[in-house]
Design a protein around this motif. Structure first.
Motif, PDB file in Angstrom:
ATOM      1  N   UNK A  40     -20.628  91.175  93.797  1.00 53.83           N
ATOM      2  CA  UNK A  40     -20.800  91.355  95.238  1.00 53.83           C
ATOM      3  C   UNK A  40     -19.678  92.199  95.826  1.00 53.83           C
ATOM      4  N   UNK A  41     -18.442  91.985  95.361  1.00 52.27           N
ATOM      5  CA  UNK A  41     -17.302  92.752  95.864  1.00 52.27           C
ATOM      6  C   UNK A  41     -17.436  94.229  95.517  1.00 52.27           C
ATOM      7  N   UNK A  42     -17.739  94.525  94.248  1.00 48.40           N
ATOM      8  CA  UNK A  42     -17.852  95.918  93.800  1.00 48.40           C
ATOM      9  C   UNK A  42     -19.055  96.616  94.439  1.00 48.40           C
ATOM     10  N   UNK A  43     -20.159  95.915  94.523  1.00 52.17           N
ATOM     11  CA  UNK A  43     -21.375  96.490  95.095  1.00 52.17           C
ATOM     12  C   UNK A  43     -21.154  96.831  96.570  1.00 52.17           C
ATOM     13  N   UNK A  44     -20.582  95.907  97.306  1.00 51.29           N
ATOM     14  CA  UNK A  44     -20.350  96.135  98.734  1.00 51.29           C
ATOM     15  C   UNK A  44     -19.361  97.263  98.961  1.00 51.29           C
ATOM     16  N   UNK A  45     -18.331  97.345  98.113  1.00 51.52           N
ATOM     17  CA  UNK A  45     -17.329  98.406  98.236  1.00 51.52           C
ATOM     18  C   UNK A  45     -17.939  99.781  97.997  1.00 51.52           C
ATOM     19  N   UNK A  46     -18.850  99.886  97.036  1.00 53.08           N
ATOM     20  CA  UNK A  46     -19.413 101.185  96.666  1.00 53.08           C
ATOM     21  C   UNK A  46     -20.665 101.561  97.458  1.00 53.08           C
ATOM     22  N   UNK A  47     -21.409 100.568  97.903  1.00 58.27           N
ATOM     23  CA  UNK A  47     -22.694 100.827  98.557  1.00 58.27           C
ATOM     24  C   UNK A  47     -22.644 100.557 100.057  1.00 58.27           C
ATOM     25  N   UNK A  48     -21.857  99.564 100.457  1.00 55.22           N
ATOM     26  CA  UNK A  48     -21.755  99.228 101.871  1.00 55.22           C
ATOM     27  C   UNK A  48     -22.485  97.963 102.258  1.00 55.22           C
ATOM     28  N   UNK A  49     -23.341  97.461 101.357  1.00 52.75           N
ATOM     29  CA  UNK A  49     -24.074  96.218 101.575  1.00 52.75           C
ATOM     30  C   UNK A  49     -23.868  95.309 100.377  1.00 52.75           C
ATOM     31  N   UNK A  50     -24.084  94.013 100.549  1.00 50.33           N
ATOM     32  CA  UNK A  50     -24.073  93.109  99.410  1.00 50.33           C
ATOM     33  C   UNK A  50     -25.334  93.359  98.578  1.00 50.33           C
ATOM     34  N   UNK A  51     -25.330  93.018  97.296  1.00 52.18           N
ATOM     35  CA  UNK A  51     -26.546  93.226  96.498  1.00 52.18           C
ATOM     36  C   UNK A  51     -27.743  92.464  97.042  1.00 52.18           C
ATOM     37  N   UNK A  52     -27.515  91.259  97.570  1.00 50.81           N
ATOM     38  CA  UNK A  52     -28.626  90.492  98.125  1.00 50.81           C
ATOM     39  C   UNK A  52     -29.276  91.182  99.306  1.00 50.81           C
ATOM     40  N   UNK A  53     -28.456  91.722 100.202  1.00 49.08           N
ATOM     41  CA  UNK A  53     -29.003  92.404 101.377  1.00 49.08           C
ATOM     42  C   UNK A  53     -29.664  93.724 100.983  1.00 49.08           C
ATOM     43  N   UNK A  54     -29.072  94.408 100.004  1.00 48.80           N
ATOM     44  CA  UNK A  54     -29.654  95.674  99.548  1.00 48.80           C
ATOM     45  C   UNK A  54     -31.018  95.440  98.901  1.00 48.80           C
ATOM     46  N   UNK A  55     -31.152  94.366  98.140  1.00 50.35           N
ATOM     47  CA  UNK A  55     -32.432  94.012  97.519  1.00 50.35           C
ATOM     48  C   UNK A  55     -33.481  93.743  98.604  1.00 50.35           C
ATOM     49  N   UNK A  56     -33.117  92.972  99.609  1.00 52.36           N
ATOM     50  CA  UNK A  56     -34.052  92.668 100.705  1.00 52.36           C
ATOM     51  C   UNK A  56     -34.471  93.947 101.423  1.00 52.36           C
ATOM     52  N   UNK A  57     -33.497  94.841 101.664  1.00 55.34           N
ATOM     53  CA  UNK A  57     -33.804  96.096 102.351  1.00 55.34           C
ATOM     54  C   UNK A  57     -34.718  96.964 101.496  1.00 55.34           C
ATOM     55  N   UNK A  58     -34.450  97.025 100.197  1.00 60.74           N
ATOM     56  CA  UNK A  58     -35.264  97.862  99.314  1.00 60.74           C
ATOM     57  C   UNK A  58     -36.701  97.351  99.245  1.00 60.74           C
ATOM     58  N   UNK A  59     -36.869  96.040  99.187  1.00 60.46           N
ATOM     59  CA  UNK A  59     -38.217  95.475  99.164  1.00 60.46           C
ATOM     60  C   UNK A  59     -38.943  95.790 100.473  1.00 60.46           C
ATOM     61  N   UNK A  60     -38.246  95.612 101.577  1.00 59.62           N
ATOM     62  CA  UNK A  60     -38.828  95.891 102.886  1.00 59.62           C
ATOM     63  C   UNK A  60     -39.239  97.358 103.009  1.00 59.62           C
ATOM     64  N   UNK A  61     -38.364  98.274 102.592  1.00 61.92           N
ATOM     65  CA  UNK A  61     -38.665  99.705 102.678  1.00 61.92           C
ATOM     66  C   UNK A  61     -39.814 100.085 101.750  1.00 61.92           C
ATOM     67  N   UNK A  62     -39.864  99.489 100.579  1.00 61.68           N
ATOM     68  CA  UNK A  62     -40.958  99.771  99.651  1.00 61.68           C
ATOM     69  C   UNK A  62     -42.292  99.402 100.278  1.00 61.68           C
TER      70      UNK A  62
END
Length: 268
Positions: free
Chosen positions: A190-212
């Protein structure tokens, strides 16, 4: 309004899309929500007629601007004809380019000069030089980006692999499933993902599913109820929570309005 995408060329490993968005006299003044699209970007306006509202505060859009990862929508306003060009990056590209914690820019617009003045000046020079030739502009930007030094290591490789899997499964997986494939504990992931992407992996997964789901709806006009179950939402109420989180709108009202910018972007 016209939204046009351009070939990313030899920067395809860094850039999701180059784009030019223009506003004619027929549609201005224009107000539209902007929903999160899962990437950070740089945008350059060629007129001072654009601004947005975030947390009820007006922010003018005048210079080369870093657009961080968003998980909340905001309202974009265009008062007169004009256009804007920009670069939408792959999820970890901005981190690789500037070697800073990307989460500090989440849900925010920042004057890029305040972040990386030398890089900003060089990029802005290209945007200005090729103002009247977007195709050439993006070729030059691709060449320029491709020559920049990048922060790449075993951690960026792992996070890129996680993102690839999330995209491949269209967000239909859990953080626990990801944990089975990475040499990290959950906190480190979670720390590395948020640092590199800007979101936590959990939130990014939810966003990706929603956008799909939303992209499939806009492009193929599949029945919304069918899509809700196709993307593993238990019911409309479950989907409504994500819809409210990412768009700040009630989904039944959203589909009755014509949000031009959002719908054009989702059709890509």
């Amino acid at each position: 309004m016209k939204l046009k995408y351009y070939i990313t060329g030899n920067a395809s490993h860094l850039v999701e899309e180059f784009y030019n968005i223009s506003y004619s006299e027929k549609i201005v003044p224009l107000k539209s929500i902007i929903i999160p699209m899962g990437f950070s970007s740089l945008a350059f306006p060629y007129s001072s007629n654009q601004y947005f509202y975030q947390n009820k505060k007006r922010r003018d859009f005048k210079k080369l601007t870093l657009v961080g990862q968003f998980y909340k929508s905001y309202e974009m306003c265009i008062d007169s004809p004009g256009f804007c060009c920009g670069i939408s990056f792959k999820p970890t590209t901005l981190y690789k380019l500037i070697n800073l914690d990307i989460s500090q820019f989440t849900n925010n617009y920042v004057d890029f000069y305040s972040v990386k003045p030398i890089l900003s000046k060089k990029l802005e020079g290209l945007f200005i030089k090729y103002k009247n030739n977007s195709e050439q502009l993006f070729k030059e930007l691709a060449n320029f980006l491709n020559l920049l030094p990048l922060t790449e290591n075993k951690d960026t490789i792992i996070i890129d692999g996680v993102i690839e899997e999330i995209h491949k499964k269209e967000g239909l997986l859990s953080v626990l499933e990801i944990m089975e494939t990475v040499p990290f504990c959950q906190k480190t992931l979670e720390t590395q993902f948020k640092k590199m992407v800007g979101l936590t992996p959990g939130k990014y997964i939810r966003l990706r599913r929603f956008l799909s789901l939303m992209k499939k709806y806009e492009k193929e006009q599949i029945n919304l109820k069918d899509l809700i179950y196709m993307y593993n939402y238990y019911d409309e109420s479950h989907f409504s929570k994500d819809f409210k989180l990412f768009t700040n709108k009630i989904f039944k009202k959203y589909f009755k309005k014509d949000y031009l910018i959002v719908k054009e972007a989702l059709k890509k």
